[in-house]
Design a protein around this motif. Structure first.
Motif, PDB file in Angstrom:
ATOM      1  N   ASN A  19    -119.814 -67.907 -54.638  1.00 15.19           N
ATOM      2  CA  ASN A  19    -119.593 -66.795 -55.562  1.00 15.19           C
ATOM      3  C   ASN A  19    -119.022 -67.296 -56.884  1.00 15.19           C
ATOM      4  N   LYS A  20    -117.995 -68.118 -56.824  1.00 16.39           N
ATOM      5  CA  LYS A  20    -117.336 -68.594 -58.036  1.00 16.39           C
ATOM      6  C   LYS A  20    -118.259 -69.468 -58.864  1.00 16.39           C
ATOM      7  N   LYS A  21    -118.941 -70.401 -58.203  1.00 16.48           N
ATOM      8  CA  LYS A  21    -119.829 -71.312 -58.935  1.00 16.48           C
ATOM      9  C   LYS A  21    -120.988 -70.543 -59.564  1.00 16.48           C
ATOM     10  N   ALA A  22    -121.551 -69.592 -58.826  1.00 15.97           N
ATOM     11  CA  ALA A  22    -122.658 -68.801 -59.362  1.00 15.97           C
ATOM     12  C   ALA A  22    -122.206 -67.984 -60.565  1.00 15.97           C
ATOM     13  N   GLY A  23    -121.008 -67.397 -60.477  1.00 16.30           N
ATOM     14  CA  GLY A  23    -120.477 -66.622 -61.585  1.00 16.30           C
ATOM     15  C   GLY A  23    -120.307 -67.469 -62.841  1.00 16.30           C
ATOM     16  N   ILE A  24    -119.800 -68.674 -62.662  1.00 12.80           N
ATOM     17  CA  ILE A  24    -119.614 -69.575 -63.803  1.00 12.80           C
ATOM     18  C   ILE A  24    -120.960 -69.947 -64.422  1.00 12.80           C
ATOM     19  N   ILE A  25    -121.937 -70.259 -63.567  1.00 12.71           N
ATOM     20  CA  ILE A  25    -123.263 -70.651 -64.057  1.00 12.71           C
ATOM     21  C   ILE A  25    -123.897 -69.509 -64.849  1.00 12.71           C
ATOM     22  N   VAL A  26    -123.876 -68.306 -64.281  1.00  7.60           N
ATOM     23  CA  VAL A  26    -124.478 -67.159 -64.967  1.00  7.60           C
ATOM     24  C   VAL A  26    -123.753 -66.878 -66.278  1.00  7.60           C
ATOM     25  N   GLY A  27    -122.434 -66.899 -66.250  1.00  8.11           N
ATOM     26  CA  GLY A  27    -121.664 -66.634 -67.459  1.00  8.11           C
ATOM     27  C   GLY A  27    -121.952 -67.641 -68.560  1.00  8.11           C
ATOM     28  N   VAL A  28    -121.964 -68.917 -68.204  1.00  3.91           N
ATOM     29  CA  VAL A  28    -122.236 -69.965 -69.189  1.00  3.91           C
ATOM     30  C   VAL A  28    -123.652 -69.821 -69.743  1.00  3.91           C
ATOM     31  N   LEU A  29    -124.619 -69.503 -68.875  1.00  6.67           N
ATOM     32  CA  LEU A  29    -125.999 -69.358 -69.326  1.00  6.67           C
ATOM     33  C   LEU A  29    -126.172 -68.159 -70.253  1.00  6.67           C
ATOM     34  N   PHE A  30    -125.474 -67.071 -69.995  1.00  4.88           N
ATOM     35  CA  PHE A  30    -125.525 -65.915 -70.891  1.00  4.88           C
ATOM     36  C   PHE A  30    -125.000 -66.301 -72.281  1.00  4.88           C
TER      37      PHE A  30
END
Length: 230
Positions: A5-16
């Motif tokens: 959950n945490k890693k996915a959130g970071i990836i999505v946030g950074v990509l946005f």
């Protein structure tokens, strides 16, 4: 590969954030070849700048696809059909943006040919240039406005129903998606200019993406959210 959950959130946030930044930088770097009456000369003179702008947009394409595919495992738990639509339409948005990149790079080739010609047929070169610029303008309308509105509405709807993020974020997202979609339709039917004060209708969707990005980087997805749709 499954992300936590945490890693996915970071990836999505950074990509946005990366998508927003590269989109703005790309548009700025394109200025010599897309704006002004002397674009055929200016384009070749600023070739490296234009190519860098194209690279920025390609990073935007990768980022857009990355956000959709990384969110999909979380979205599909609440509505698999809409989650799949979101991935497909995001890919379509990426394809349209890529076509726009190709049109700009083709325009750069035309500019180089114009600059190298001893006695260029100015009218013919400008006719070809006008066509390539029109392709870019339409892709800019359909990708970052029309399909962006559809994509944002889909993932925001699931976020709202599932409470994967606080509901004020998807409410802003659905509002922004509606406004940017309306703006796209107004431009398509010639009611307003593509670059005008009406562009302010895109502000809510931009704010939604940045707020969502920061939230996901800091908090991640709320996997303890109630699964029943209310």
């Amino acid at each position: 590969m499954n992300f936590s959950n945490k890693k996915a959130g970071i990836i999505v946030g950074v990509l946005f954030i990366l998508a927003a930044v590269t989109a703005i930088i790309g548009l700025i770097l394109y200025d010599p070849i897309l704006n002004g009456p002397d674009y055929l000369m200016k384009g070749s003179e600023h070739a490296n700048q234009v190519i860098l702008g194209a690279l920025m947009e390609l990073i935007l394409v990768v980022s857009a696809v990355g956000t959709a595919t990384t969110m999909y495992p979380f979205l599909r738990k609440y509505n698999e059909t809409i989650a799949l639509w979101h991935v497909c339409f995001r890919f379509l948005e990426a394809v349209i943006i890529t076509i726009g990149v190709i049109s700009v790079l083709s325009l750069l080739t035309l500019s180089r040919e114009f600059a190298a010609a001893a006695a260029p047929d100015t009218a013919s070169f400008h006719a070809a240039g006008t066509l390539l610029k029109a392709v870019h303008d339409w892709t800019f309308l359909l990708g970052p406005l029309f399909f962006l509105g559809i994509n944002t509405m889909m993932y925001s709807y699931i976020f709202y129903k599932s409470k994967l993020v606080p509901r004020f974020i998807p409410i802003l997202g659905m509002t922004g998606a509606t406004l940017v979609f309306i703006n796209a339709l107004l431009v398509m039917f010639g009611v307003v200019e593509q670059i005008s004060v009406w562009g302010l209708l895109a502000v809510p969707i931009a704010a939604n993406e940045m707020i969502l990005a920061v939230w996901l980087i800091v908090k991640g997805f709320n996997l303890s959210a109630a699964t029943n749709l209310k």
